[in-house]
Write an enzyme that holds these catalytic residues in place. Structure first.
Site, PDB file in Angstrom:
ATOM      1  N   GLU A   1      18.895   9.998 -33.091  1.00  0.00           N
ATOM      2  CA  GLU A   1      17.513  10.184 -33.527  1.00  0.00           C
ATOM      3  C   GLU A   1      17.196   9.269 -34.703  1.00  0.00           C
ATOM      4  OE1 GLU A   1      16.262  14.769 -32.868  1.00  0.00           O
ATOM      5  OE2 GLU A   1      17.626  14.401 -34.526  1.00  0.00           O
ATOM      6  N   CYS A   2      16.177   8.453 -34.591  1.00  0.00           N
ATOM      7  CA  CYS A   2      15.625   7.653 -35.676  1.00  0.00           C
ATOM      8  C   CYS A   2      16.713   6.824 -36.362  1.00  0.00           C
ATOM      9  CB  CYS A   2      14.877   8.538 -36.661  1.00  0.00           C
ATOM     10  SG  CYS A   2      13.719   7.622 -37.714  1.00  0.00           S
ATOM     11  N   GLY A   3      17.239   7.255 -37.501  1.00  0.00           N
ATOM     12  CA  GLY A   3      18.315   6.510 -38.145  1.00  0.00           C
ATOM     13  C   GLY A   3      19.531   6.375 -37.254  1.00  0.00           C
TER      14      GLY A   3
END
Length: 442
Positions: free
Chosen positions: A319-321
């Site tokens: 997720e994201c990072g």
């Protein structure tokens, strides 16, 4: 189940008024007085809850009528009220901003709004602003306000005198370095990065004591039904979860759900550890990989361990990072490029401004996973997305990539909104997205 407890929604006319630090300082003040304090955060936010947990000494959960659901909002507060002396809910943005807004949540819960108003450069207009907040929605009680960043005791008296009948000044907080916490591009600095956070919070609590804020808000009566237990869809599944300064954006409710569904959780640090735990699935949550690119890139044994997990076609959520760590290259704020996992072709690069923000959902025939997006980086990849999230508010929908057991996106999901889908991801099942012509699982 019913409970009566002192409670308030700490809110503001807008962002930047100081409500986060006032909430944290209030929690620490009452905790230091021997009270049990439970704090909640309205809407998607990872960083404020980290500070609020240190301030209160208790777990902090998100409340959001759309993302977490109205029933869960009610249950979280009733459950907390069983042994809490005080419940504080920190709002987001301004009191009436967003849909659902902090005001909507306060009305749903039946708790009063307590606005924090930055009074710098303000005198009698303070009263007009307080009156506007109190009268904008007649169904939302605003009986008290807090003046923040006042210049003198005389300034505080002027603000008190400006208030109309029916609105009381609960306290006037002077300008003080004790009421500040450093921030960066995604919000407050992570609580774990501040070695003196406890001392800062004690100092902030003392500022509020001197400002006359020792009193408890008015009691309210809360009522909710206990939710059903989730299905045991992850029995026997062991999940490795990255958790350190680079990967820390994790909702407590997400961990609770995984455990409740039968999963065993094993935490590890991509920054410091050299190998993965023995697991069936892997979760790389969001965080700040851009601040630790050199360390991540130099930890060759860990990179190889995660690559081997992927090569074995084992389930993996990024997720994201976590997504940023999965690409071949990550360019940080200083323009330095770091070679990372290379599971996905392409690169992630930090931009000079916010790239995406807002509530979103991933709609599938296994459920509607609700959540949000918020990032300052751009992704370039030749992969074609399996699906796209649906925008509820804010910027454009996010692509969701899936390959060889990896599910990767900038989208942050709130797991309890779609237990079956989440369990399927960690079991390596194929996501089956709904098209725009098919109905939502709302």
């Amino acid at each position: 189940m019913k409970a009566t407890v002192s409670a308030a929604m700490i809110t503001a006319p807008g962002s930047g008024q100081g409500k986060s630090m006032v909430t944290a300082a209030l929690a620490r003040l009452h905790r230091n007085a021997g009270r049990t304090v439970r704090v909640f955060k309205h809407g998607p936010d990872y960083l404020d809850p980290m500070v609020l947990e240190v301030a209160s000494g208790q777990p902090v959960y998100q409340l959001h009528p759309w993302m977490t659901g109205e029933q869960e909002c009610r249950w979280r507060l009733v459950e907390a009220a069983q042994d809490a002396d005080l419940i504080l809910v920190e709002g987001s943005m301004g009191l009436f901003d967003g849909d659902p807004s902090s005001a909507d949540l306060a009305k749903l819960m039946g708790i009063p709004a307590l606005p924090v108003i930055d009074a710098r450069g303000m005198a009698q207009t303070f009263g007009a602003l307080a009156l506007g907040l109190a009268s904008f929605d007649p169904d939302l009680p605003v009986r008290q306000v807090i003046a923040n960043r006042i210049g003198s005791s005389r300034h505080g008296d002027m603000l008190r005198e400006s208030l109309p009948e029916g609105i009381e000044l609960l306290g006037a907080v002077p300008r003080s370095e004790a009421m500040n916490i450093p921030d960066r591009h995604l919000g407050l600095v992570q609580a774990g990065e501040l070695g003196d956070l406890d001392q800062r919070l004690d100092a902030a609590a003392e500022v509020l004591t001197e400002a006359g804020l020792e009193g408890l808000p008015l009691p309210v009566t809360l009522e909710a039904e206990k939710p059903e237990l989730p299905p045991q869809l992850l029995n026997g599944v062991r999940i490795a979860i990255a958790r350190d300064a680079a990967f820390s954006f994790i909702y407590r409710a997400n961990l609770d759900l995984l455990r409740a569904m039968g999963a065993e959780l094993a935490f590890f640090s991509p920054l410091a550890d050299s190998e993965l735990p023995e697991v069936d699935a892997l979760w790389l949550p969001g965080g700040y990989p851009e601040l630790h690119g050199a360390t991540l890139a130099s930890n060759k044994p860990m990179l190889e361990a995660i690559r081997n997990h992927y090569k074995a076609s084992k389930p993996m959520l990024a997720e994201c990072g976590g997504l940023m760590a999965c690409v071949e290259e990550l360019m940080d704020h200083d323009g330095q490029t770091h070679k990372l996992l290379g599971l996905m072709p392409g690169r992630a690069s930090m931009a000079g401004r916010l790239q995406a923000l807002g509530l979103q959902s991933l709609n599938t025939d296994q459920g509607q996973l609700r959540g949000h997006t918020y990032h300052h980086s751009r992704l370039e990849t030749e992969w074609q997305p399996l699906a796209r999230t649906r925008k509820v508010a804010g910027t454009e929908a996010e692509p969701v990539y899936s390959h060889n057991g990896l599910v990767a996106s900038y989208f942050h999901g709130y797991f309890p909104s779609a237990p079956e889908l989440v369990a399927g991801i960690f079991r390596g099942q194929v996501i089956r997205p709904l098209t725009d012509k098919e109905p939502d699982h709302a």
